[in-house]
Write an enzyme that holds these catalytic residues in place. Sequence first.
Site, PDB file in Angstrom:
ATOM      1  N   LYS A 132      71.402 -42.330  72.028  1.00  0.00           N
ATOM      2  CA  LYS A 132      70.751 -41.138  71.437  1.00  0.00           C
ATOM      3  C   LYS A 132      69.537 -40.760  72.269  1.00  0.00           C
ATOM      4  O   LYS A 132      68.950 -41.594  72.968  1.00  0.00           O
ATOM      5  CB  LYS A 132      70.350 -41.399  69.979  1.00  0.00           C
ATOM      6  CG  LYS A 132      69.267 -42.460  69.741  1.00  0.00           C
ATOM      7  CD  LYS A 132      67.850 -41.937  69.794  1.00  0.00           C
ATOM      8  CE  LYS A 132      66.824 -43.045  69.588  1.00  0.00           C
ATOM      9  NZ  LYS A 132      65.478 -42.787  70.082  1.00  0.00           N
ATOM     10  N   PRO A 141      70.628 -48.541  78.944  1.00  0.00           N
ATOM     11  CA  PRO A 141      69.534 -49.452  79.285  1.00  0.00           C
ATOM     12  C   PRO A 141      68.782 -49.932  78.042  1.00  0.00           C
ATOM     13  O   PRO A 141      68.676 -49.212  77.051  1.00  0.00           O
ATOM     14  CB  PRO A 141      68.636 -48.631  80.210  1.00  0.00           C
ATOM     15  CG  PRO A 141      69.134 -47.240  80.187  1.00  0.00           C
ATOM     16  CD  PRO A 141      70.490 -47.212  79.564  1.00  0.00           C
ATOM     17  N   VAL A 142      68.284 -51.164  78.144  1.00  0.00           N
ATOM     18  CA  VAL A 142      67.556 -51.801  77.039  1.00  0.00           C
ATOM     19  C   VAL A 142      66.083 -51.379  77.131  1.00  0.00           C
ATOM     20  O   VAL A 142      65.570 -51.145  78.228  1.00  0.00           O
ATOM     21  CB  VAL A 142      67.717 -53.343  77.174  1.00  0.00           C
ATOM     22  CG1 VAL A 142      66.891 -54.083  76.137  1.00  0.00           C
ATOM     23  CG2 VAL A 142      69.190 -53.716  77.053  1.00  0.00           C
ATOM     24  N   ALA A 182      64.647 -48.570  76.277  1.00  0.00           N
ATOM     25  CA  ALA A 182      64.597 -47.261  76.934  1.00  0.00           C
ATOM     26  C   ALA A 182      64.267 -46.143  75.959  1.00  0.00           C
ATOM     27  O   ALA A 182      64.005 -45.021  76.370  1.00  0.00           O
ATOM     28  CB  ALA A 182      65.942 -46.984  77.598  1.00  0.00           C
ATOM     29  N   MET A 208      66.592 -45.186  73.871  1.00  0.00           N
ATOM     30  CA  MET A 208      67.889 -44.512  73.787  1.00  0.00           C
ATOM     31  C   MET A 208      68.774 -45.076  72.677  1.00  0.00           C
ATOM     32  O   MET A 208      69.963 -44.749  72.593  1.00  0.00           O
ATOM     33  CB  MET A 208      68.611 -44.619  75.130  1.00  0.00           C
ATOM     34  CG  MET A 208      67.822 -43.966  76.254  1.00  0.00           C
ATOM     35  SD  MET A 208      68.543 -44.231  77.862  1.00  0.00           S
ATOM     36  CE  MET A 208      69.972 -43.158  77.745  1.00  0.00           C
ATOM     37  N   GLY A 222      70.098 -48.004  72.117  1.00  0.00           N
ATOM     38  CA  GLY A 222      71.242 -48.840  72.516  1.00  0.00           C
ATOM     39  C   GLY A 222      71.570 -49.909  71.478  1.00  0.00           C
ATOM     40  O   GLY A 222      72.713 -49.999  71.005  1.00  0.00           O
ATOM     41  N   GLY A 223      70.570 -50.701  71.090  1.00  0.00           N
ATOM     42  CA  GLY A 223      70.790 -51.768  70.105  1.00  0.00           C
ATOM     43  C   GLY A 223      71.193 -51.186  68.757  1.00  0.00           C
ATOM     44  O   GLY A 223      72.099 -51.698  68.085  1.00  0.00           O
ATOM     45  N   SER A 224      70.543 -50.088  68.367  1.00  0.00           N
ATOM     46  CA  SER A 224      70.837 -49.440  67.081  1.00  0.00           C
ATOM     47  C   SER A 224      72.288 -48.956  67.058  1.00  0.00           C
ATOM     48  O   SER A 224      73.003 -49.102  66.058  1.00  0.00           O
ATOM     49  CB  SER A 224      69.923 -48.241  66.859  1.00  0.00           C
ATOM     50  OG  SER A 224      68.588 -48.630  66.901  1.00  0.00           O
ATOM     51  N   SER A 225      72.712 -48.386  68.170  1.00  0.00           N
ATOM     52  CA  SER A 225      74.061 -47.839  68.243  1.00  0.00           C
ATOM     53  C   SER A 225      75.113 -48.956  68.222  1.00  0.00           C
ATOM     54  O   SER A 225      76.185 -48.803  67.627  1.00  0.00           O
ATOM     55  CB  SER A 225      74.175 -46.996  69.512  1.00  0.00           C
ATOM     56  OG  SER A 225      75.323 -46.222  69.452  1.00  0.00           O
ATOM     57  N   ASP A 269      66.552 -46.408  63.483  1.00  0.00           N
ATOM     58  CA  ASP A 269      67.452 -45.461  64.164  1.00  0.00           C
ATOM     59  C   ASP A 269      68.924 -45.743  63.877  1.00  0.00           C
ATOM     60  O   ASP A 269      69.798 -44.986  64.318  1.00  0.00           O
ATOM     61  CB  ASP A 269      67.242 -45.526  65.686  1.00  0.00           C
ATOM     62  CG  ASP A 269      65.947 -44.845  66.112  1.00  0.00           C
ATOM     63  OD1 ASP A 269      65.438 -43.999  65.353  1.00  0.00           O
ATOM     64  OD2 ASP A 269      65.467 -45.168  67.208  1.00  0.00           O
TER      65      ASP A 269
HETATM   66  O1  C5P Z   1      62.732 -49.993  62.185  1.00  0.00           O
HETATM   67  P1  C5P Z   1      62.612 -50.663  63.526  1.00  0.00           P
HETATM   68  O2  C5P Z   1      62.882 -52.130  63.468  1.00  0.00           O
HETATM   69  O3  C5P Z   1      63.421 -49.990  64.588  1.00  0.00           O
HETATM   70  O4  C5P Z   1      61.102 -50.471  63.952  1.00  0.00           O
HETATM   71  C1  C5P Z   1      60.495 -51.223  64.973  1.00  0.00           C
HETATM   72  C2  C5P Z   1      58.984 -51.089  64.856  1.00  0.00           C
HETATM   73  O5  C5P Z   1      58.587 -49.750  65.147  1.00  0.00           O
HETATM   74  C3  C5P Z   1      58.439 -51.361  63.484  1.00  0.00           C
HETATM   75  O6  C5P Z   1      58.158 -52.721  63.299  1.00  0.00           O
HETATM   76  C4  C5P Z   1      57.177 -50.527  63.453  1.00  0.00           C
HETATM   77  O7  C5P Z   1      56.143 -51.186  64.155  1.00  0.00           O
HETATM   78  C5  C5P Z   1      57.545 -49.331  64.283  1.00  0.00           C
HETATM   79  N1  C5P Z   1      58.011 -48.173  63.473  1.00  0.00           N
HETATM   80  C6  C5P Z   1      57.102 -47.447  62.719  1.00  0.00           C
HETATM   81  N2  C5P Z   1      57.540 -46.359  61.994  1.00  0.00           N
HETATM   82  C7  C5P Z   1      58.836 -45.972  62.055  1.00  0.00           C
HETATM   83  C8  C5P Z   1      59.769 -46.689  62.813  1.00  0.00           C
HETATM   84  C9  C5P Z   1      59.328 -47.784  63.519  1.00  0.00           C
HETATM   85  O8  C5P Z   1      55.911 -47.780  62.667  1.00  0.00           O
HETATM   86  N3  C5P Z   1      59.220 -44.881  61.365  1.00  0.00           N
END
Ligand code: C5P
Length: 297
Positions: free
Chosen positions: A17, A103-104, A106, A108, A110-113, A145
């Site tokens: 994405k 790419p990790v 990035a 983008m 990748g892990g979420s997808s 994501d």
């Molecule tokens: O939800 P995810 O694990 O992808 O988020 C990683 C980090 O990004 C969270 O621990 C937080 O520090 C930050 N984050 C945030 N607000 C969001 C999404 C992510 O503060 N809406």
Amino acid sequence: MRFANNTIVVTEKAYAKLNLSLDVLRKREDGYHEMRMVMQTISLHDDVTVSCTEGSGQIVLKNNLKYLPTDDRNIAAKAAGVFFAKSGIGGVDTHITLHKRIPVCAGMGGGSSDGAAVLRALNQILETRFSFETLRSMAQQLGSDVPFCVEGGTDLAQGRGEILEHLCDLPDCFIVVCKPLLSISTPRLFERIHCENLRLHPDTAGMLHALEHRDLSGVAARMYNVFEDVLPKNAEQIHEIKSELLDCHALGAVMTGTGSAVFGLFDDQRQAQQAYSVLARKYRDCFLTHNIGRIPE
Ligand code: C5P
């Protein structure tokens, strides 16, 4: 279930994405931030192969990058755990193989997808017929994501990123993505954001209007990411890549997510190819891709 010593194998494409725009509105009580982002799926993808057989509930993950974790810290493995917990299905061994191209670190997704692809694959293998809505509610536990990546396309994402609204598809275009070697930590960049000090916010309403009118130049002109305002000093390459894309006649160029990848939109294939060639001489992770629509349910 249809196992009786057979193995059922499904391969799903896990698409990357990009954030066409990214706004951070405020910090919430739960520590997360309230977001408003226009998200877009592109053709660059990992291949996620999931195979299931009767067993004791093992989840085993392999991938082509030595440095990625293969336990629950990998969203793909965690996704399988969440799927079995939520569906109440037991007695299944799951093997997941990731062939990574995205790419990790990035921005983008990748892990979420990969995580979302595991949910779709298990839904198919186990014939559970969960709707995308149900898969999205599982996805929420895996990361902000991941819900978008279940179906992809062009969406407005709000809340933590899990409140999704389908938008008109981005008009077809060529997209050059380039990630410098520098990686940026997502939580660290969120720590640098102080919403009251942000100088500019993207014109999200204008972007939605441009999407509705199939106005690619209007979309590109409104691409903006507030994280570019709070980048650390060592992130010059992000600005350099952006300038190179614009010098090569990109309609617009912006960093995606918390970076460090940057992308440009082009309506002309020859110019996109030229931009790709210029950047690929300097940077290892360069891609000439295009937008794609939602995954059919
Ligand atoms: O939800 P995810 O694990 O992808 O988020 C990683 C980090 O990004 C969270 O621990 C937080 O520090 C930050 N984050 C945030 N607000 C969001 C999404 C992510 O503060 N809406």
